[in-house]
Write an enzyme that holds these catalytic residues in place. Structure first.
Site, PDB file in Angstrom:
ATOM      1  N   SER A 186       0.850  -1.180   0.000  1.00 27.05           N
ATOM      2  CA  SER A 186       0.000   0.000   0.000  1.00 27.05           C
ATOM      3  C   SER A 186       0.893   1.241   0.000  1.00 27.05           C
ATOM      4  CB  SER A 186      -0.904  -0.006   1.231  1.00 27.05           C
ATOM      5  OG  SER A 186      -1.779   1.098   1.217  1.00 27.05           O
TER       6      SER A 186
ATOM      7  N   LYS B 144      -0.926  -0.881  -4.521  1.00 25.86           N
ATOM      8  CA  LYS B 144      -2.165  -0.160  -4.199  1.00 25.86           C
ATOM      9  C   LYS B 144      -1.818   1.296  -3.917  1.00 25.86           C
ATOM     10  CE  LYS B 144      -4.443  -0.447  -0.136  1.00 25.86           C
ATOM     11  NZ  LYS B 144      -5.328  -1.024   0.907  1.00 25.86           N
ATOM     12  N   LEU B 145      -2.484   2.196  -4.633  1.00 20.74           N
ATOM     13  CA  LEU B 145      -2.273   3.626  -4.438  1.00 20.74           C
ATOM     14  C   LEU B 145      -3.407   4.212  -3.614  1.00 20.74           C
ATOM     15  CD1 LEU B 145      -1.272   4.727  -8.064  1.00 20.74           C
ATOM     16  CD2 LEU B 145       0.233   3.926  -6.226  1.00 20.74           C
ATOM     17  N   LYS B 146      -3.076   4.898  -2.547  1.00 23.06           N
ATOM     18  CA  LYS B 146      -4.076   5.670  -1.816  1.00 23.06           C
ATOM     19  C   LYS B 146      -4.418   6.907  -2.648  1.00 23.06           C
ATOM     20  CE  LYS B 146      -4.300   3.324   2.132  1.00 23.06           C
ATOM     21  NZ  LYS B 146      -5.550   2.790   2.719  1.00 23.06           N
TER      22      LYS B 146
ATOM     23  N   ASP C 184      -7.255   2.983  -3.539  1.00 22.05           N
ATOM     24  CA  ASP C 184      -8.032   2.951  -2.300  1.00 22.05           C
ATOM     25  C   ASP C 184      -8.369   4.375  -1.896  1.00 22.05           C
ATOM     26  OD1 ASP C 184      -9.176   2.476   0.145  1.00 22.05           O
ATOM     27  OD2 ASP C 184      -7.350   1.754   1.119  1.00 22.05           O
TER      28      ASP C 184
ATOM     29  N   ASN D 123     -10.606   5.206   0.717  1.00 19.02           N
ATOM     30  CA  ASN D 123     -10.947   5.369   2.142  1.00 19.02           C
ATOM     31  C   ASN D 123     -12.097   6.349   2.345  1.00 19.02           C
ATOM     32  OD1 ASN D 123      -7.577   4.845   2.626  1.00 19.02           O
ATOM     33  ND2 ASN D 123      -9.056   3.607   3.773  1.00 19.02           N
TER      34      ASN D 123
ATOM     35  N   GLU E  15     -11.171   0.713  -4.232  1.00 18.26           N
ATOM     36  CA  GLU E  15     -11.575   0.308  -2.885  1.00 18.26           C
ATOM     37  C   GLU E  15     -12.264   1.449  -2.153  1.00 18.26           C
ATOM     38  OE1 GLU E  15      -9.347  -1.344   1.180  1.00 18.26           O
ATOM     39  OE2 GLU E  15      -8.230  -1.143  -0.698  1.00 18.26           O
TER      40      GLU E  15
ATOM     41  N   ASP F 292     -14.458  -2.068   1.824  1.00 14.23           N
ATOM     42  CA  ASP F 292     -13.569  -2.249   2.973  1.00 14.23           C
ATOM     43  C   ASP F 292     -14.330  -1.827   4.224  1.00 14.23           C
ATOM     44  OD1 ASP F 292     -11.688  -2.038   5.009  1.00 14.23           O
ATOM     45  OD2 ASP F 292     -10.356  -0.694   3.951  1.00 14.23           O
TER      46      ASP F 292
ATOM     47  N   LYS G 193     -10.666  -7.359   6.551  1.00 14.29           N
ATOM     48  CA  LYS G 193      -9.761  -6.966   7.631  1.00 14.29           C
ATOM     49  C   LYS G 193     -10.297  -7.573   8.916  1.00 14.29           C
ATOM     50  CE  LYS G 193      -7.981  -2.655   5.713  1.00 14.29           C
ATOM     51  NZ  LYS G 193      -8.026  -1.173   5.785  1.00 14.29           N
TER      52      LYS G 193
ATOM     53  N   GLY H  89      -4.689  -4.749   5.465  1.00 16.96           N
ATOM     54  CA  GLY H  89      -3.753  -4.578   6.570  1.00 16.96           C
ATOM     55  C   GLY H  89      -3.980  -3.272   7.299  1.00 16.96           C
TER      56      GLY H  89
END
Length: 366
Positions: free
Chosen positions: A133, A159-161, A187, A189, A212, A237, A261, A289
């Protein structure tokens, strides 16, 4: 097995570099470790809460308080790990605190019986592929340097935030630099709303594995609507907090991939239930994670070796986040980590390192 008490230990581990997401920037982890002491063996669990209630409603001080105030005495008479969730079901919320206690009891139970975590959960692999990540950076060149380093280390998925203002151009730059063969996903969030659907559809050009959690965790219907507007698969998620919520999301068409998770869903036993449900529905899963130490990482690696985990998860080497771990470091080989086979988690804290990084210890007898 008779529980004698629990040790709640706070451990401070500095990160090798700041980790920025759409909701916070972390430079260190204040980890709450739980040790279950029984008449047969001791076991470890890791509470994956953050210091502040930004990823979920839980936070580390609150988790320690709910354990001491309610949870520990409620499971005083439990004789195995399956009884932990049953005893704590009457208490609303706090899945991460519940998960840490259940994991510690399960670890003790399995150590006493000489069985591994992987075997108990249903492992079918000796190794699991490693994804990494990558947090939000200050510039595109910094991002490209970081991604290039991880690819050179052997990570098989990136994985790129992302967040508004750091999404399309960042993904485009990574694709252009490293090509279409890199397994790439993003992702958010919960950083977007359904009004951003047209903008998020621009990600369809980059052949991503998934996007995500683009919308707020409660917005299951919004995710179902968004899924009809994008070619890129939607992965949930934060929205998946139990097998029940996973089933609802699948039925509504809100997700075609699930990030499991264990802390977020209340423990590894519930995580296995979600895995089984997803397999039955033909929905791929992967293991997320929470910047775990070697304790939590061991359990995640075991979970990721179940048959339905067909996408690389966030099960990276210890060195991704920590210069020094509290266990023997998890070291990636050829893009994979080896599933532990020893009793219980198969690892334990190194006493000298545990002592070095401990900031507080409290014993609660039952």
């Amino acid at each position: 097995m008779k529980i004698e008490g629990f040790e709640l230990r706070r451990v401070g581990l500095p990160l090798v570099s700041p980790f920025r997401t759409s909701f916070s920037t972390q430079t260190a982890r204040d980890i709450l470790l739980v040790k279950a002491v029984t008449d047969q063996a001791e076991g470890w669990g890791e509470c994956v809460t953050l210091g502040d209630p930004l990823y979920s409603p839980e936070y580390t001080d609150g988790a320690a308080d709910i354990m001491k105030r309610y949870f520990i005495q409620a499971i005083a008479d439990v004789t195995d790990a399956t009884g932990v969730g049953q005893a704590l079901h009457k208490f609303k919320g706090h899945p991460m605190a519940k998960a840490a206690l259940e994991t510690a009891v399960l670890d003790a139970e399995l150590r006493a019986e000489g069985r591994s975590f992987g075997r108990e959960l249903g492992s079918v692999r000796d190794v699991v592929p490693c994804g990494v990540s990558v947090g939000i950076m200050d510039s595109i060149p910094e991002l490209l340097d970081a991604v290039g380093g991880y690819i050179d280390e052997g990570y098989v998925r990136i994985k790129l935030k992302i967040e508004p203002g750091w999404d399309i151009e960042a993904v485009r730059a990574v694709r252009e630099r490293f090509g279409d063969d890199v397994q790439l996903q993003v992702d958010a969030n919960t950083a977007y709303t359904l009004r951003d659907a047209r903008h998020l559809a621009k990600l369809d050009d980059f052949d991503l594995l998934l996007i995500e959690q683009p919308l707020e965790e409660e917005d299951i219907v919004g995710h179902a609507d968004l899924a009809k507007m994008l070619k890129t698969p939607i992965c949930l998620d934060e929205s998946v907090t139990s097998a029940q919520t996973a089933a609802a999301a699948i039925r509504l068409g809100a997700t075609s991939v699930i990030n499991i998770k264990p802390g977020r869903v209340g423990g590894y036993l519930e995580a296995r239930r979600i895995h089984d449900l997803a397999v039955a529905a033909g929905v791929p899963v992967w293991c997320g994670g929470m910047l775990e130490s070697g304790i939590g990482r061991a359990a995640n690696i075991a979970l990721a070796s179940l048959p339905g985990f067909t996408l690389p998860g966030d099960v990276s080497s210890s060195s991704r986040f920590y210069k020094t771990d509290i266990t023997e470091p998890w070291v990636m080989e050829d893009g994979h980590l080896t599933v532990p086979t020893g009793p219980g988690l198969g690892v334990a804290p190194i006493p000298e390192l545990l002592e070095e990084f401990t900031t507080s210890v409290e014993w609660i007898a039952v």
